[in-house]
Structures are given as structure tokens and as C-alpha cells.
Design a protein around this motif. Structure first.
Motif, short mmCIF file in Angstrom:
data_model
loop_
_atom_site.label_atom_id
_atom_site.label_comp_id
_atom_site.label_asym_id
_atom_site.label_seq_id
_atom_site.Cartn_x
_atom_site.Cartn_y
_atom_site.Cartn_z
N TYR A 140 -3.32 -2.53 23.19
CA TYR A 140 -3.49 -3.23 21.77
C TYR A 140 -4.85 -3.15 21.26
N GLY A 141 -5.96 -3.42 22.22
CA GLY A 141 -7.12 -3.12 21.76
C GLY A 141 -7.76 -1.86 21.46
N ASP A 142 -7.49 -0.82 22.24
CA ASP A 142 -7.70 0.55 22.02
C ASP A 142 -7.11 1.04 20.80
N ILE A 143 -5.89 0.61 20.39
CA ILE A 143 -5.29 1.03 19.00
C ILE A 143 -5.69 0.44 17.95
N ASP A 144 -6.25 -0.91 18.09
CA ASP A 144 -7.20 -1.57 17.05
C ASP A 144 -8.57 -0.79 16.87
N ILE A 147 -6.55 13.25 14.26
CA ILE A 147 -5.90 11.73 14.38
C ILE A 147 -4.82 12.10 15.37
N ILE A 148 -4.11 12.87 15.53
CA ILE A 148 -2.93 13.17 16.46
C ILE A 148 -3.59 13.65 17.57
N GLU A 149 -4.56 14.03 17.82
CA GLU A 149 -5.08 14.59 19.16
C GLU A 149 -5.77 13.41 19.85
N GLU A 150 -6.43 12.47 19.15
CA GLU A 150 -6.98 11.36 19.59
C GLU A 150 -5.95 10.31 20.28
N LEU A 151 -4.87 10.32 19.24
CA LEU A 151 -3.75 9.20 19.64
C LEU A 151 -3.13 9.64 20.97
N ALA A 191 -3.11 7.65 24.52
CA ALA A 191 -1.72 7.40 25.17
C ALA A 191 -2.05 7.85 26.71
N ARG A 192 -2.59 9.07 27.00
CA ARG A 192 -2.77 9.68 28.35
C ARG A 192 -3.89 8.74 29.02
N GLU A 193 -4.68 8.11 28.67
CA GLU A 193 -5.47 7.18 29.12
C GLU A 193 -4.62 5.91 29.79
N HIS A 194 -3.75 5.75 29.25
CA HIS A 194 -2.89 4.54 29.62
C HIS A 194 -1.67 4.86 30.49
N ARG A 195 -1.68 6.24 31.02
CA ARG A 195 -0.62 7.02 31.79
C ARG A 195 0.58 6.88 30.91
N ILE A 196 0.48 7.23 29.67
CA ILE A 196 1.73 7.24 28.93
C ILE A 196 1.67 8.96 28.56
#
Length: 245
Positions: free
Chosen positions: A48-52, A71-75, A79-84
Motif C-alpha cells: 500500500y505504501g509503495d503504491i501510494d 507508468i505501466i513499466e514502473e507499475l 509488482a515484481r518487487e513484491h513477488r507478484i
């Protein structure tokens, strides 16, 4: 190279763009979790904090200053940083949009892809808006909320009764404690290895003062094996300390 977006992915991506434009952190977080496949435990507070922080980066920019591909690339990277892991089509889309925006920057620098997308989405929202369905949805939400509100006193009564009988329990979870506990666990394991290494070394030294048979190079064979095991375990501990600092 090409990819394909499913109807579900297209719908989620469209909702994600709306969430980015409106700055809705919770909605974008749910979209990322729904769109991707995650293994293991998700740190929802950190996500939540990273998305904020991600949305705050673009909050003060107008549509003409935004880069949709970036924007899409950063998003996707977030997600990959959170193993998603996101669908392959989304990754291909970000590359395609980056390429398209690069071409537009050369051919017609005044054109912004995000503005075109926002205008198209606004037109679709106005076209698909159904006032009657919207009112039905609001009345449905109001009815569900009233039903939940009616059950609150009974739930509070049950909670107080359980508390008076000593049956109420509180589950406490310390957010962010996994990494310190893992470091402590590694330190304890390393300490146990050192103690075992020292014990084998001292035990082997004591065996050398006896006349135990058989012997190898004048040293009891069991003591020699203890020296070898202590040496190997000592090298293992030193390597572990060097690797993890």
C-alpha cells in the motif's frame, strides 16, 4: 513479438488507469493483486505504501506530462518487487506503448497517448452510463449496509458476553517483524554451529590423550574424525559469516 490481453486483463487495466488518474490507492492495490499471480505472503502495508508513493509521483502532473509506457513499466516493476508476476501480455503492452510513444514523439510531439486514452475512456463512460442501473446499485448498497447495521448490536452483545466469560481472544500480528526474526534465527543457528565446532575440537583433543585404538598418524581415529568435522564446520561458519556479513 506479440502478446494478447484477455477480456479480464483489459477490464482490469482500464480500471487501473482510472485508479491512477483518480489517485485511488486501495483500488489500484486490489487491481495489482487481482491481475498478478503471487506466491508466498504479501506485505499489504508495504505494498500500500509503495503504491501510494507511486501515485504521489504523478499526482501533480497533468495528462500531457505523463508517459503511459513508463507508468505501466514502473507499475509492473513494483509488482515484481513484491513477488507478484503480471501476465505476459501486460509486459508486452508496456513495451509496445513505449515504442508507440517514441514514434509519436518524432512524428507528432504534441500528441499525448494518455490524453487520447483518457478522452476515449471518458466517452465510453458517458456512453455506457445508465442512470437507472446506478440508482438500483445505490439502493442495493444502502439495503445491504442497513442489514449489516441491524446486526451490529447483536454482534456487540455476543462479543461482550464472550469477554465476560473469558472466551474473547486477541490475535496480534507485528507488521514488519519477519526480517528481524529471520536475522535473529540466523544468528542463533550460527552460534549453535560454533558451539558444536568447539565441542568437537575439545573432545578430539581429549581423545588424543588416550590410547584409544585404532590410530591414524599416532592419533586415535575417532579424534582424527572429530578434528576433520570441526575443521569443515569452522570453514562453513566462516563462509556463512562472510556471505551474510
Amino acid at each position: 513479438m506479440m502478446g494478447r490481453l484477455t477480456i479480464r486483463d483489459r477490464s482490469l487495466l482500464r480500471d487501473g488507469v482510472k485508479a491512477i488518474v483518480s489517485g485511488d490507492v486501495e483500488h489500484l492495490k486490489q487491481i495489482v493483486l487481482t491481475m498478478g499471480v503471487h506466491s508466498g505472503r504479501i506485505d499489504h502495508a508495504r505494498l500500500y505504501g509503495d503504491i501510494d508513493d507511486f501515485l504521489a509521483k504523478y499526482a501533480k502532473l497533468d495528462l500531457g506530462s505523463m508517459d503511459l509506457g513508463q507508468i505501466i513499466e514502473e507499475l509492473v516493476g513494483l509488482a515484481r518487487e513484491h513477488r507478484i508476476s503480471v501476465p505476459k501480455g501486460i509486459s508486452m503492452l508496456s513495451r509496445g506503448v513505449l515504442t508507440l510513444e517514441g514514434v509519436l514523439a518524432v512524428v507528432s510531439p504534441k500528441i499525448n497517448l494518455l490524453e487520447i486514452l483518457a478522452n476515449r475512456m471518458s466517452a465510453e463512460i458517458r456512453k455506457d452510463f445508465d442512470w437507472i442501473e446506478e440508482q438500483k446499485g445505490r439502493f442495493r448498497n444502502l439495503y445491504e449496509s442497513s442489514q449489516k447495521g441491524i446486526r451490529i448490536p447483536a454482534q456487540m452483545s455476543d462479543l461482550l458476553r464472550m469477554a465476560l466469560k473469558g472466551q474473547a481472544k486477541v490475535n496480534l500480528e507485528v507488521i514488519g517483524s519477519e526480517q528481524p526474526l529471520a536475522s535473529l534465527d540466523r544468528m542463533v543457528n550460527r552460534l549453535v554451529k560454533c558451539i558444536l565446532c568447539a565441542a568437537m575440537l575439545l573432545g578430539s583433543c581429549l581423545l588424543c590423550t588416550t590410547g584409544m585404538q585404532p590410530k591414524l598418524l599416532g592419533i586415535p581415529l575417532v579424534g582424527m574424525l572429530g578434528f576433520i568435522a570441526a575443521l569443515l564446520m569452522g570453514i562453513w561458519v566462516l563462509w556463512d559469516m562472510h556471505k551474510h556479513k
